[in-house]
Design a protein around this motif. Structure first.
Motif, mmCIF file in Angstrom:
data_model
loop_
_atom_site.group_PDB
_atom_site.id
_atom_site.type_symbol
_atom_site.label_atom_id
_atom_site.label_comp_id
_atom_site.label_asym_id
_atom_site.label_seq_id
_atom_site.Cartn_x
_atom_site.Cartn_y
_atom_site.Cartn_z
ATOM 1 N N PHE A 74 -5.730 -6.213 72.029
ATOM 2 C CA PHE A 74 -4.706 -6.945 71.657
ATOM 3 C C PHE A 74 -4.659 -7.346 70.190
ATOM 4 N N ARG A 75 -5.397 -7.523 69.564
ATOM 5 C CA ARG A 75 -5.836 -7.985 68.243
ATOM 6 C C ARG A 75 -5.420 -6.565 67.178
ATOM 7 N N GLU A 76 -6.077 -5.473 67.851
ATOM 8 C CA GLU A 76 -5.885 -4.157 66.662
ATOM 9 C C GLU A 76 -4.521 -3.710 66.897
ATOM 10 N N SER A 77 -3.858 -3.841 68.122
ATOM 11 C CA SER A 77 -2.334 -3.624 68.102
ATOM 12 C C SER A 77 -1.449 -4.697 67.243
ATOM 13 N N ALA A 78 -1.989 -5.696 67.195
ATOM 14 C CA ALA A 78 -1.196 -6.407 66.191
ATOM 15 C C ALA A 78 -1.483 -6.094 64.825
ATOM 16 N N LEU A 79 -2.687 -5.778 64.407
ATOM 17 C CA LEU A 79 -2.840 -5.412 63.076
ATOM 18 C C LEU A 79 -2.101 -3.933 62.727
ATOM 19 N N GLN A 80 -1.831 -3.340 63.574
ATOM 20 C CA GLN A 80 -1.252 -1.943 63.602
ATOM 21 C C GLN A 80 0.267 -2.285 62.944
ATOM 22 N N LEU A 81 0.779 -3.284 63.205
ATOM 23 C CA LEU A 81 2.139 -3.738 63.123
ATOM 24 C C LEU A 81 2.093 -4.347 61.518
ATOM 25 N N VAL A 82 1.324 -4.298 60.726
ATOM 26 C CA VAL A 82 1.239 -5.149 59.408
ATOM 27 C C VAL A 82 0.522 -3.935 58.511
ATOM 28 N N ASN A 83 1.138 -3.914 57.247
ATOM 29 C CA ASN A 83 0.477 -3.024 56.159
ATOM 30 C C ASN A 83 -0.767 -3.536 55.657
ATOM 31 N N ASN A 84 -1.493 -2.698 54.900
ATOM 32 C CA ASN A 84 -2.818 -3.058 54.297
ATOM 33 C C ASN A 84 -2.915 -4.386 53.633
ATOM 34 N N SER A 85 -1.911 -4.705 52.845
ATOM 35 C CA SER A 85 -1.652 -5.833 52.155
ATOM 36 C C SER A 85 -1.745 -7.317 53.123
ATOM 37 N N ALA A 86 -1.273 -6.944 54.136
ATOM 38 C CA ALA A 86 -1.229 -8.303 54.903
ATOM 39 C C ALA A 86 -2.307 -8.463 55.869
ATOM 40 N N VAL A 87 -3.350 -7.612 55.905
ATOM 41 C CA VAL A 87 -4.461 -7.538 57.010
ATOM 42 C C VAL A 87 -5.196 -8.705 56.748
ATOM 43 N N ALA A 88 -5.582 -9.251 55.748
ATOM 44 C CA ALA A 88 -6.505 -10.266 55.475
ATOM 45 C C ALA A 88 -5.663 -11.717 56.041
ATOM 46 N N ARG A 89 -4.315 -11.806 55.579
ATOM 47 C CA ARG A 89 -3.599 -12.796 56.031
ATOM 48 C C ARG A 89 -3.168 -12.845 57.545
ATOM 49 N N THR A 90 -2.992 -11.485 58.216
ATOM 50 C CA THR A 90 -3.068 -11.455 59.478
ATOM 51 C C THR A 90 -4.177 -12.030 60.324
ATOM 52 N N LEU A 91 -5.438 -11.449 59.750
ATOM 53 C CA LEU A 91 -6.460 -11.989 60.697
ATOM 54 C C LEU A 91 -6.762 -13.478 60.344
ATOM 55 N N ALA A 92 -6.635 -14.015 59.294
ATOM 56 C CA ALA A 92 -6.682 -15.528 59.070
ATOM 57 C C ALA A 92 -5.642 -15.983 60.160
ATOM 58 N N TRP A 93 -4.596 -15.708 60.232
ATOM 59 C CA TRP A 93 -3.474 -16.348 61.405
ATOM 60 C C TRP A 93 -4.176 -16.210 62.774
ATOM 61 N N ALA A 94 -4.452 -14.875 62.917
ATOM 62 C CA ALA A 94 -5.237 -14.583 64.369
ATOM 63 C C ALA A 94 -6.245 -15.672 64.614
ATOM 64 N N ARG A 103 -11.902 -21.950 60.100
ATOM 65 C CA ARG A 103 -12.529 -20.691 59.390
ATOM 66 C C ARG A 103 -11.458 -19.931 59.095
ATOM 67 N N GLY A 104 -10.180 -19.758 59.892
ATOM 68 C CA GLY A 104 -8.919 -19.032 59.664
ATOM 69 C C GLY A 104 -8.325 -19.945 58.562
ATOM 70 N N VAL A 105 -8.216 -21.093 58.352
ATOM 71 C CA VAL A 105 -7.534 -21.836 57.459
ATOM 72 C C VAL A 105 -8.446 -21.475 56.027
ATOM 73 N N ARG A 106 -9.544 -21.541 56.239
ATOM 74 C CA ARG A 106 -10.437 -21.013 54.820
ATOM 75 C C ARG A 106 -9.919 -19.763 54.269
ATOM 76 N N HIS A 107 -10.206 -18.830 55.460
ATOM 77 C CA HIS A 107 -9.845 -17.350 55.054
ATOM 78 C C HIS A 107 -8.341 -17.258 54.468
ATOM 79 N N LEU A 108 -7.180 -17.971 54.880
ATOM 80 C CA LEU A 108 -5.939 -18.114 54.543
ATOM 81 C C LEU A 108 -5.854 -18.510 53.245
ATOM 82 N N ARG A 109 -6.578 -19.554 52.855
ATOM 83 C CA ARG A 109 -6.397 -19.914 51.422
ATOM 84 C C ARG A 109 -6.459 -18.831 50.207
ATOM 85 N N PRO A 110 -7.451 -18.109 50.350
ATOM 86 C CA PRO A 110 -7.598 -16.954 49.321
ATOM 87 C C PRO A 110 -6.721 -15.783 49.169
ATOM 88 N N ALA A 111 -5.772 -15.811 50.661
ATOM 89 C CA ALA A 111 -5.164 -14.415 50.760
ATOM 90 C C ALA A 111 -4.031 -14.379 49.610
#
Length: 294
Positions: A254-274, A155-163
């Motif tokens: 842990f997940r939300e702390s990691a998301l605080q380190l990225v900007n809005n444009s990278a949230v989708a890609r970050t969640l996919a990597w997570a 599912r992460g790989v699928r979410h990463l593709r359209p990022a």
């Protein structure tokens, strides 16, 4: 250092201590010794309850909670599922905690169903029940956990593709450049992913009953105090949930702390990597548990 590399470094160090340096075995043997002590105390409390000693019931149920807590403190598949799902999926903390609680209680109900089906339908004893739980249901549950890890990874790989690779323009939830959202809105983040997700998480944990609950239920059935054992098994589930709920909040934090380190444009890609990282780790650890159980 990009956050996926940092996550890999931290988890790699934890995995090194747990699996290469014997950390998991140390925790497991400590938990096994503690569970054995609590089981002996439960047997004594049951004898006291049968003899009509005052306070024996409260002592028994208190020991049931303690057993569930100690059982969950050791290396276990419940924490692996809850932690991996919480780290890889943007489910709210309270909802994930609810899944952890539901899974622990469902595990207790599985023990009740196994014991009474075995007694009244198959005529099994304690040795046969624990054999089925350890030799059949344990490998099955670990295999199902591995499938959960594979599911998260795919599912992460699928979410990463359209990022998108370009920057998000504007402060709204929808990019003004491409017209697509780069991450979930607050409302979407507060919504359960699906009932299927919830059933998968609960089912993979509940499929293997706790051997302590089997021990309790068999003894109370033999002593003709079934109700005390059934309630005790549920209390044992609450003891287990006290740990898995903490794991749920820790995973979300842990997940939300990691998301605080990225900007809005990278949230989708970050969640996919997570999802990819969490799924891969769950798959690897579950595979090791399968190999240990067969």
């Amino acid at each position: 250092m990009r956050w996926p590399a940092l996550i890999l470094a931290v988890l790699g160090a934890a995995a090194l201590w747990l699996w290469a340096l014997g950390g998991a075995d140390q925790i497991m043997w400590y938990a096994v010794d503690a569970q054995r002590d609590v089981q002996n105390a439960m047997a004594a409390a049951l004898r006291g309850l049968r003899a009509g000693q005052p306070g024996a019931l409260a002592t028994l149920w208190g020991l049931c909670f303690a057993y569930g807590f100690v059982h969950a403190a050791g290396p276990g598949h419940g924490k692996l599922v809850i932690g991996g799902y919480g780290a890889g999926t943007r489910v709210p903390a309270r909802r994930l905690a609810g899944l952890a609680l539901g899974a622990s209680l469902a595990q207790a109900l599985t023990a009740v169903l196994l014991v009474y089906a075995a007694v009244f339908v198959f005529g099994w004893g304690r040795q046969q029940m624990t054999g089925v739980a350890d030799d059949v249901l344990a490998p099955l549950s670990y295999a199902l956990i591995g499938l959960v890890g594979l599911w998260l990874l795919i599912r992460g790989v699928r979410h990463l593709r359209p990022a998108h690779d370009h920057d998000h323009h504007g402060d709204s939830d929808v990019c003004s450049s491409c017209g697509h959202a780069h991450g979930p809105t607050l409302e979407q983040a507060q919504t359960v992913r699906s009932w299927r997700d919830a059933l998968v998480v609960i089912g993979t944990i509940a499929v293997r009953p706790c051997t302590g609950a089997l021990f309790l239920l068999i003894l109370t059935w033999r002593l003709d105090i079934d109700w005390a054992g059934i309630i005790g098994a549920l209390i044992m589930g609450l003891g287990t949930a006290s740990i898995t709920v903490l794991v749920a909040f820790a995973a979300v934090g842990f997940r939300e702390s990691a998301l605080q380190l990225v900007n809005n444009s990278a949230v989708a890609r970050t969640l996919a990597w997570a999802e990819i990282l969490a799924g891969g780790i769950v798959l690897i650890l579950a595979s090791q548990l399968v190999l240990r159980s067969i």
